[in-house]
Structures are given as C-alpha cells and as structure tokens.
Design a protein around this motif. Structure first.
Motif, PDB file in Angstrom:
ATOM      1  N   VAL A 116      -1.335   4.015   6.245  1.00  0.00           N
ATOM      2  CA  VAL A 116      -0.507   3.604   7.393  1.00  0.00           C
ATOM      3  C   VAL A 116       0.083   4.822   7.902  1.00  0.00           C
ATOM      4  N   ASP A 117       0.418   4.910   9.403  1.00  0.00           N
ATOM      5  CA  ASP A 117       1.199   5.692  10.016  1.00  0.00           C
ATOM      6  C   ASP A 117       2.315   5.105  10.464  1.00  0.00           C
ATOM      7  N   PRO A 118       3.351   5.454  10.272  1.00  0.00           N
ATOM      8  CA  PRO A 118       3.985   6.438   8.927  1.00  0.00           C
ATOM      9  C   PRO A 118       3.723   6.082   7.648  1.00  0.00           C
ATOM     10  N   GLU A 119       3.326   7.017   6.917  1.00  0.00           N
ATOM     11  CA  GLU A 119       3.155   7.002   5.414  1.00  0.00           C
ATOM     12  C   GLU A 119       4.411   6.698   4.941  1.00  0.00           C
ATOM     13  N   THR A 120       4.345   5.871   3.733  1.00  0.00           N
ATOM     14  CA  THR A 120       5.356   5.100   2.954  1.00  0.00           C
ATOM     15  C   THR A 120       5.362   5.325   1.385  1.00  0.00           C
ATOM     16  N   ALA A 121       6.521   5.244   0.952  1.00  0.00           N
ATOM     17  CA  ALA A 121       6.594   5.355  -0.493  1.00  0.00           C
ATOM     18  C   ALA A 121       7.575   4.333  -0.941  1.00  0.00           C
ATOM     19  N   THR A 122       7.248   3.616  -2.106  1.00  0.00           N
ATOM     20  CA  THR A 122       8.233   2.632  -2.698  1.00  0.00           C
ATOM     21  C   THR A 122       8.839   2.934  -4.165  1.00  0.00           C
TER      22      THR A 122
END
Length: 161
Positions: free
Chosen positions: A130-136
């Motif tokens: 995805v854009d923007p890249e994510t982190a959980t």
C-alpha cells in the motif's frame, strides 16, 4: 585530398581508431568512457547492481534520500495489577507518508506509570503493498494502574523519501 575510395581497407587491419569518441562515449581509444548522464535508470535492469559492484565509501549521506519519522496516535495500554507477570497487550499501526519507504519501526513510551515493565512486543505486520506503507506493532505492559491510569505509547515509523 584523400577520400574513402582512395584507401585500401585491407591495409587498415590492426590500426586503432584515433580522435575523440562520439555519441554516448567520451574520452579516446583505447579507454573510452560513458559520457555524463548518458545512462539513466531506464537502461539499468532491476536488481542488476548489488553491493559487490559498489566501491567502499563511494556512497555518502548526500546520495541518500531524506529520512522522516512519523508517529501514530497516542495509545493507551492497561494492566490491572503491577508486577504480577500478567501483561496487558495491544497493537497500534503507523504509516509513512505517500511515496515513502518504511525503514524501521520503534515504540516511544510517552507514559509508563513510573514502571519499567513496558515492552516492545514485536512487529505484527509490515504492509509494503500500500502507499503509504504501514507497520503494526505489538506492545506489552505489566505496570498496573488499570483503566484509570493506563500507560501510553506511540509507534514511530522511520521512512525515507
């Protein structure tokens, strides 16, 4: 004057060319070089240049992109009894900006209730599709306080653009 029809080409074998190189080449025979800006990213195959092809100390900070930090919302995490080994856990997601690449994530404990039992539990997911890249990120807390006095943290994304 001498023209091409006056030269017997069989007498030229073994005679190197002379004069400056042309087109996308610079320099002279026998060591022509590529002219500045004659090769662009479109001519370089993906993953064709690795660390073994880059000389040591030739890439410095001025060749790198700009690094940004992005913070998630402040998140509460509760634990009813301090120091009992029964941790409260929660997750929070953080995102880079549009067009940025995620480099790393960390946790910034904004309030740990004065206890050292606040832990970075790991990265549950990183989504680069995805854009923007994510982190959980998952965090844990065993410092008590309950819902009336939760610990608080933010997830920090270090991104490059």
């Amino acid at each position: 004057s001498l023209t091409g029809t006056d030269v017997d080409e069989s007498t030229l074998s073994g005679v190197p060319p002379t004069g400056p190189a042309g087109g996308s080449l610079a320099g002279t025979y026998p060591n022509p070089t590529l002219a500045p800006d004659s090769v662009t990213g479109a001519e370089i195959a993906a993953d064709s240049v690795g660390s073994s092809e880059i000389a040591q100390s030739v890439v410095g900070a001025d060749e790198l992109d700009t690094v940004h930090e992005h913070f998630s919302a402040v998140t509460n995490i509760t634990d009813t009894t301090a120091h009992d080994g029964s941790w409260g856990f929660t997750t929070q997601t953080v995102a880079c900006g549009l067009g940025e690449d995620l480099l790393s994530v960390s946790v910034d404990w904004t309030d740990d209730n004065g206890h050292n039992e606040a832990a970075f539990g790991g990265v549950n997911t990183i989504n680069r599709a995805v854009d923007p890249e994510t982190a959980t990120v998952r965090t844990g807390f065993d410092g008590g306080g309950g819902a009336a006095d939760p610990a608080q943290f933010q997830v920090v994304a270090t991104c490059i653009f």
